[in-house]
Design an enzyme around this catalytic site. Structure first.
Site, mmCIF file in Angstrom:
data_model
loop_
_atom_site.group_PDB
_atom_site.id
_atom_site.type_symbol
_atom_site.label_atom_id
_atom_site.label_comp_id
_atom_site.label_asym_id
_atom_site.label_seq_id
_atom_site.Cartn_x
_atom_site.Cartn_y
_atom_site.Cartn_z
ATOM 1 N N ASP A 52 0.807 -1.214 0.000
ATOM 2 C CA ASP A 52 0.000 0.000 0.000
ATOM 3 C C ASP A 52 0.843 1.268 0.000
ATOM 4 O OD1 ASP A 52 0.933 -0.496 2.596
ATOM 5 O OD2 ASP A 52 -1.046 -1.000 3.373
ATOM 6 N N ASN A 69 -7.357 -2.723 14.407
ATOM 7 C CA ASN A 69 -8.752 -3.048 14.068
ATOM 8 C C ASN A 69 -8.856 -4.270 13.155
ATOM 9 O OD1 ASN A 69 -7.824 -2.083 11.636
ATOM 10 N ND2 ASN A 69 -9.313 -0.435 11.424
ATOM 11 N N HIS A 102 -7.138 -4.724 10.297
ATOM 12 C CA HIS A 102 -6.895 -4.532 8.861
ATOM 13 C C HIS A 102 -5.616 -5.239 8.422
ATOM 14 C CE1 HIS A 102 -4.670 -0.402 9.480
ATOM 15 N NE2 HIS A 102 -3.774 -1.352 9.340
HETATM 16 C C1 F6R Z 1 1.543 -1.554 6.106
HETATM 17 C C2 F6R Z 1 0.203 -2.109 6.214
HETATM 18 C C3 F6R Z 1 -0.571 -2.105 7.490
HETATM 19 C C4 F6R Z 1 0.299 -2.297 8.737
HETATM 20 C C5 F6R Z 1 -0.569 -2.212 9.990
HETATM 21 C C6 F6R Z 1 0.245 -2.376 11.255
HETATM 22 O O1 F6R Z 1 2.046 -1.677 4.796
HETATM 23 O O2 F6R Z 1 -0.323 -2.544 5.242
HETATM 24 O O3 F6R Z 1 -1.547 -3.109 7.440
HETATM 25 O O4 F6R Z 1 0.931 -3.546 8.662
HETATM 26 O O5 F6R Z 1 -1.224 -0.991 10.014
HETATM 27 O O6 F6R Z 1 1.127 -1.321 11.379
HETATM 28 P P1 F6R Z 1 2.223 -1.276 12.546
HETATM 29 O O7 F6R Z 1 3.199 -2.344 12.227
HETATM 30 O O8 F6R Z 1 2.825 0.103 12.432
HETATM 31 O O9 F6R Z 1 1.481 -1.504 13.812
#
Ligand code: F6R
Length: 240
Positions: free
Chosen positions: A67, A134, A136
């Protein structure tokens, strides 16, 4: 689903790097799906070290990132382009033409479509994922269809609040991103999900309960045949 629980973040990072190195030793021209965020930073550090020690080469590797935020320049310190350059690409022998991230500077919808077209022409061997608090994966927020392909997503308020820590203020956190869809992610041959820290313990518990539903996007991984999850003790704490 293979679950690996390790003591701490350092071990999680080394274990994840080891899995990637094994993959590249077995198949030097692997197509890798890559994630950003705080969680994989230690893994990238371990990969940089392994490359510097001559343990692994990326010269025939192709990468696709999950992303990118919309509307921020690739040189912006919080863009995922910049993150990948700083954390990995600047330090290894991957060919710039083999590196792919969504380009979200203008005409976001057609950029999402082009990225999806590219993904359709390839097969990701190993997709690395983090998880949002959440649930995702990529930026597929709760409610996203499991059939969703690459698209422009409006980020959930929870995600913007979580990611505020990387910006000066909530106002600066982008509202939109281009993300691979759940369908793209599920097409990877293998998936490696990293979960670290007490702040992800509730999320990990929900995931490991095994209930599948679009209200918790990562639960789709229960439907994939080759998923490894590495958790540190802090993240695993409530799931025991
Ligand atoms: C990043 C991505 C997100 C992160 C998620 C966790 O490319 O796609 O899904 O993996 O938001 O982020 P952190 O590791 O910062 O808690």
């Amino acid at each position: 689903m293979k679950i690996i629980v390790v003591e701490n973040y350092e071990q999680l990072s080394n274990e994840a790097a080891k899995i990637i190195i094994n993959q590249l030793q077995k198949k030097p021209n692997s197509v890798m799906g890559l994630a950003t965020g705080a969680t994989p930073m230690g893994m990238y550090e371990a990969l940089r070290k392994a490359y510097a020690n001559g343990e692994v080469s990326f010269k025939d590797v192709t990468t696709f990132n999950l992303d990118e935020y919309c509307g921020i320049d690739p040189n912006h310190p919080q863009s995922y382009h910049y993150y990948m350059q700083q954390n990995l690409f600047n330090h290894i022998d991957v060919k710039p033409e083999n590196v792919h991230l969504p380009s979200a500077t203008s005409d976001w919808n057609s950029a999402a479509k082009s990225y999806n077209d590219l993904l359709k022409q390839t097969k990701i061997d190993l997709q690395v994922l983090g998880i949002g608090s959440n649930g995702h994966i990529g930026f597929n927020e709760p409610g996203t269809s499991f059939e969703q392909e690459t698209f422009v997503v409006e980020l959930a308020e929870k995600t913007r609040l979580d990611n505020q820590r990387f910006f000066n203020s909530l106002e600066e956190v982008p509202r939109f991103a281009i993300t691979m869809g759940i369908k793209n992610i599920m097409q990877a041959k293998q998936i490696l999900l990293l979960i670290s820290g007490k702040n992800k313990a509730k999320t990990a518990k929900r995931l490991l309960e095994g209930k599948v539903g679009t209200d918790f996007p990562a639960s789709v991984l229960h439907l994939h045949k080759s998923v490894t999850i590495i958790l540190d003790e802090d993240a695993y704490g409530l799931a025991k």
